[in-house]
Design an enzyme around this catalytic site. Structure first.
Site, PDB file in Angstrom:
ATOM      1  N   HIS A  56       0.742  -1.342  -0.004  1.00  0.00           N
ATOM      2  CA  HIS A  56      -0.018  -0.077   0.022  1.00  0.00           C
ATOM      3  C   HIS A  56       0.793   0.996   0.031  1.00  0.00           C
ATOM      4  O   HIS A  56       1.930   1.039   0.140  1.00  0.00           O
ATOM      5  CB  HIS A  56      -0.986   0.116   0.993  1.00  0.00           C
ATOM      6  CG  HIS A  56      -0.499   0.160   2.541  1.00  0.00           C
ATOM      7  ND1 HIS A  56       0.335  -0.957   3.062  1.00  0.00           N
ATOM      8  CD2 HIS A  56      -0.377   1.161   3.413  1.00  0.00           C
ATOM      9  CE1 HIS A  56       1.013  -0.519   4.316  1.00  0.00           C
ATOM     10  NE2 HIS A  56       0.464   0.694   4.583  1.00  0.00           N
ATOM     11  N   HIS A  58       1.347   4.038   1.972  1.00  0.00           N
ATOM     12  CA  HIS A  58       1.664   4.808   2.870  1.00  0.00           C
ATOM     13  C   HIS A  58       3.231   5.014   3.076  1.00  0.00           C
ATOM     14  O   HIS A  58       4.023   4.120   2.486  1.00  0.00           O
ATOM     15  CB  HIS A  58       1.244   4.167   4.330  1.00  0.00           C
ATOM     16  CG  HIS A  58      -0.087   4.606   4.431  1.00  0.00           C
ATOM     17  ND1 HIS A  58      -0.888   3.795   5.657  1.00  0.00           N
ATOM     18  CD2 HIS A  58      -0.942   5.358   4.047  1.00  0.00           C
ATOM     19  CE1 HIS A  58      -1.753   4.167   5.816  1.00  0.00           C
ATOM     20  NE2 HIS A  58      -2.072   5.027   4.727  1.00  0.00           N
ATOM     21  N   ASP A  60       5.744   5.007   5.062  1.00  0.00           N
ATOM     22  CA  ASP A  60       6.691   4.075   5.685  1.00  0.00           C
ATOM     23  C   ASP A  60       6.637   2.686   5.116  1.00  0.00           C
ATOM     24  O   ASP A  60       7.408   2.007   5.607  1.00  0.00           O
ATOM     25  CB  ASP A  60       6.470   3.836   7.280  1.00  0.00           C
ATOM     26  CG  ASP A  60       4.808   3.288   7.452  1.00  0.00           C
ATOM     27  OD1 ASP A  60       4.059   3.670   6.517  1.00  0.00           O
ATOM     28  OD2 ASP A  60       4.727   2.503   8.502  1.00  0.00           O
ATOM     29  N   HIS A  61       6.154   2.612   3.933  1.00  0.00           N
ATOM     30  CA  HIS A  61       6.142   1.393   3.021  1.00  0.00           C
ATOM     31  C   HIS A  61       6.582   1.552   1.716  1.00  0.00           C
ATOM     32  O   HIS A  61       7.189   0.482   1.117  1.00  0.00           O
ATOM     33  CB  HIS A  61       4.649   0.743   2.908  1.00  0.00           C
ATOM     34  CG  HIS A  61       4.135   0.259   4.167  1.00  0.00           C
ATOM     35  ND1 HIS A  61       4.139  -1.097   4.498  1.00  0.00           N
ATOM     36  CD2 HIS A  61       3.998   0.764   5.431  1.00  0.00           C
ATOM     37  CE1 HIS A  61       3.474  -1.245   5.710  1.00  0.00           C
ATOM     38  NE2 HIS A  61       3.272  -0.049   6.457  1.00  0.00           N
ATOM     39  N   HIS A 112      -7.279  -0.705   5.689  1.00  0.00           N
ATOM     40  CA  HIS A 112      -6.384   0.169   6.137  1.00  0.00           C
ATOM     41  C   HIS A 112      -6.268   1.238   5.072  1.00  0.00           C
ATOM     42  O   HIS A 112      -6.218   2.518   5.612  1.00  0.00           O
ATOM     43  CB  HIS A 112      -4.946  -0.659   6.430  1.00  0.00           C
ATOM     44  CG  HIS A 112      -4.033   0.409   6.839  1.00  0.00           C
ATOM     45  ND1 HIS A 112      -3.916   0.668   8.175  1.00  0.00           N
ATOM     46  CD2 HIS A 112      -2.805   0.673   6.278  1.00  0.00           C
ATOM     47  CE1 HIS A 112      -2.905   1.559   8.290  1.00  0.00           C
ATOM     48  NE2 HIS A 112      -2.170   1.342   7.104  1.00  0.00           N
ATOM     49  N   ASP A 129       0.089  -3.860   6.454  1.00  0.00           N
ATOM     50  CA  ASP A 129      -0.926  -3.148   7.370  1.00  0.00           C
ATOM     51  C   ASP A 129      -2.241  -3.822   7.694  1.00  0.00           C
ATOM     52  O   ASP A 129      -3.191  -3.170   8.344  1.00  0.00           O
ATOM     53  CB  ASP A 129      -0.496  -1.703   7.406  1.00  0.00           C
ATOM     54  CG  ASP A 129       0.678  -1.294   7.913  1.00  0.00           C
ATOM     55  OD1 ASP A 129       1.442  -2.016   8.192  1.00  0.00           O
ATOM     56  OD2 ASP A 129       0.913  -0.137   7.967  1.00  0.00           O
ATOM     57  N   HIS A 167       4.532  -4.471  10.854  1.00  0.00           N
ATOM     58  CA  HIS A 167       5.348  -3.880  12.187  1.00  0.00           C
ATOM     59  C   HIS A 167       5.267  -4.551  13.274  1.00  0.00           C
ATOM     60  O   HIS A 167       4.781  -5.575  13.645  1.00  0.00           O
ATOM     61  CB  HIS A 167       3.999  -2.683  12.364  1.00  0.00           C
ATOM     62  CG  HIS A 167       4.014  -1.474  11.593  1.00  0.00           C
ATOM     63  ND1 HIS A 167       4.798  -0.361  11.726  1.00  0.00           N
ATOM     64  CD2 HIS A 167       3.156  -1.381  10.398  1.00  0.00           C
ATOM     65  CE1 HIS A 167       4.636   0.478  10.688  1.00  0.00           C
ATOM     66  NE2 HIS A 167       3.741  -0.161  10.011  1.00  0.00           N
TER      67      HIS A 167
END
Length: 255
Positions: A56, A58, A60-61, A112, A129, A167
């Site tokens: 996805h 985001h 942090d990915h 998410h 996530d 995570h």
């Protein structure tokens, strides 16, 4: 033979590194930061990064994707319904891709984010996530009904499937699970084990679906103990499974 290693990023992210020991080719899943991947490649100069898988959009990915793409010939795969840096292969539900000689099925798991996907090969699930160890992702773009459907779909995979989420949230998730089901011995046993692991600085992943079904409240919305706890909190009854999920997620958001 495929080996899977967790590369730590930020405060609690894991970038999953898949290594084909026969060909010395490797792939990464959700590299939010290029630095851990680049450091590993520098320490293993005989290895080649061939594939980058994204679940996805985001940051942090995906934050490290462009730098890794600039430095290698890796092919970038990601969800078609989201904007992914340097994406070359746009994926939709039920697509199948070949990575390191393994066939991966693409599973649409909105909730998410609206276009979130997961990658499944027999025995391994990379779910970003959506599904966490003893928990699930927050609903930033999707609805409770979508996330409940997504989790139900993942839970239908074989129980021995290893769950590689993104995570290190296991300890906080299990503390919530213990509040939801204080009488669940599987939750208590897992919580005690994870407390020891985190105190020692040990990773708690991967999980597996059999364990998740016993200890993850978001996969246990049909259990009487879960529904009774929510009824006790809200004074409501006869909730549908998606409504139970919605109430659980709302509780977890403020736990």
């Amino acid at each position: 033979m495929i080996q899977i290693t967790a590369l730590c990023a930020f405060s609690d992210n894991y970038i999953w590194l898949l290594q084909d020991t026969d060909t010395r080719r490797c792939a990464v899943v959700d590299p939010g930061d290029a630095a851990p991947v680049q450091a590993w490649l520098a320490a293993h100069p005989d290895w080649v990064l061939s594939d980058i898988l994204i679940t996805h959009h985001h940051h942090d990915h995906v934050g490290g994707v462009q730098a890794l793409k600039n430095a290698t010939d890796a092919k970038v795969y990601g969800p078609a319904r989201e904007t992914i840096p340097a994406r070359e292969v746009a994926l939709v539900d039920n697509d199948r891709i070949n990575v390191l000689g393994l066939g991966f099925d693409v599973i649409d798991v909105p909730g998410h984010t609206s276009g979130h996907i997961a990658f499944y090969h027999q025995g391994m699930l990379f779910c970003g996530d959506t599904l966490f160890a003893a928990g699930c992702g927050r609903l930033f773009e999707g609805t409770p009904e979508q996330m409940h459907t997504s989790l139900t779909r993942l839970a239908s995979l074989p129980e021995d499937t290893q769950v590689y989420c993104a995570h290190e949230y296991t300890l906080s998730n299990l503390r919530f699970a213990a509040a939801v089901e204080p009488g669940n011995p599987d939750v208590a046993d897992r919580l005690a084990d994870v407390i020891q692991k985190r105190a020692a600085g040990t990773i708690t992943l991967p999980s597996n679906l059999a364990l998740e079904k016993l200890t993850n409240p978001f996969l246990r919305t049909g259990e009487t103990s879960v529904k009774e706890k929510l009824d006790e909190r809200a004074g409501a009854a006869n909730r549908s499974p998606s409504a139970v999920f919605a109430a659980l997620r709302a509780w977890k958001d403020t736990f």
